[in-house]
Design a protein around this motif. Structure first.
Motif: not given
Length: 280
Positions: A146, A148-150, A178, A238, A240-242, A272
């Protein structure tokens, strides 16, 4: 002295995805990128980047792979300083030695995927268990990780985690612009006062994070307490995580199973890229 990130190549789609992730990461630091191939055997699984031709029978696939990887990465990422090396000796040992001169080592990982018997690969498993530098594992089936993402950090509040783990996570979040999401597990006492127990956990986390918030004032930090082990929650986060960051105590173990149940679950199942940071 300039900083360097090292990525291990073996010709597999996972390692090519790792090279792409490492190139983007090197530009964020900024740092030079060193792509290495370890071992005497040629990369039988090598599939070139899109647009490259398949090596002819009898051709030295290793040297060609290294040339093509360097050319592709410098073309995709102008300004990136990429060098390549072919390392002698056993792959795991050679990669560990190469990692000693780098800020971090990046490797491809199959994760659990469709083949339950192929979790990390024997070389990645041996490196992860013994590494004294951070190791990032990148899946080959998710577009090189990924973008982007947290940044998600798995933290044991009462385990006296080394500052290296928090420093890595905060720096990774700051570098990306982030947010940092901290997932920490806790266990209820035998006769719990749920309200006071939750308050105690928040106070411990606030005290632990106070100096880091001051050092990284632009990083938005959230904490999520989960009852029991944090592994499944980190795997879910994970998606939606960077980047997911977990710890590994020591650097002298001999098998991946010794990295601890939470870290083991995350490196097996996370979507991720996963950074495993050794700490005392």
């Amino acid at each position: 002295m300039s900083r360097t990130l090292t990525v291990g190549l073996d010709g597999s789609p996972e390692s090519l995805a790792a090279a792409e992730w490492a190139a983007r990461e090197a530009l964020l630091w900024p740092a030079a990128l060193r792509a290495v191939y370890a071992g005497d055997q040629q990369p039988s699984a090598y599939r070139p980047f899109a647009g490259e031709t398949v090596p002819a029978p009898g051709e030295d696939r290793t040297e060609r792979m290294l040339r093509e990887v360097r050319a592709t990465l410098t073309h995709r990422h102008p300004g990136l300083d990429v060098t390549t090396d072919r390392l002698e000796g056993r792959p795991a040992t050679a990669l560990l030695e190469a990692a000693g001169d780098a800020e971090l080592l990046v490797l491809g990982s199959r994760g659990l995927g469709r083949a339950a018997g192929h979790l990390l690969g024997s070389v990645a498993s041996a490196v992860l268990a013994r590494a004294e530098r951070p190791v990032v594992l990148v899946r080959g089936d998710d577009g090189a990780g990924a973008v982007e993402g947290d940044v998600v950090l798995g933290l044991e509040l009462h385990d006296q985690a080394d500052d290296a783990l928090l420093a890595f996570a905060f720096e990774a979040a700051s570098r990306r612009g982030a947010a940092l999401r901290i997932v920490h597990g806790w266990r209820l006492p035998a006769y719990p006062d749920v309200l006071s127990a939750g308050t105690d956990e928040r106070e411990v986390l606030d005290a632990l994070l106070r100096p880091w918030r001051e050092k990284y004032p632009t990083v938005e930090v959230t904490g999520e307490a989960v009852v029991g082990g944090a592994g499944p929650h980190l795997v879910d986060a994970s998606r939606n995580a960077a980047l997911v960051v977990v710890g590994h105590r020591g650097g002298h173990a001999s098998a991946v199973g010794s990295v601890g149940p939470v870290t083991q679950e995350v490196v097996r199942h996370a979507v991720a890229p996963v950074a495993v940071v050794p700490h005392d």
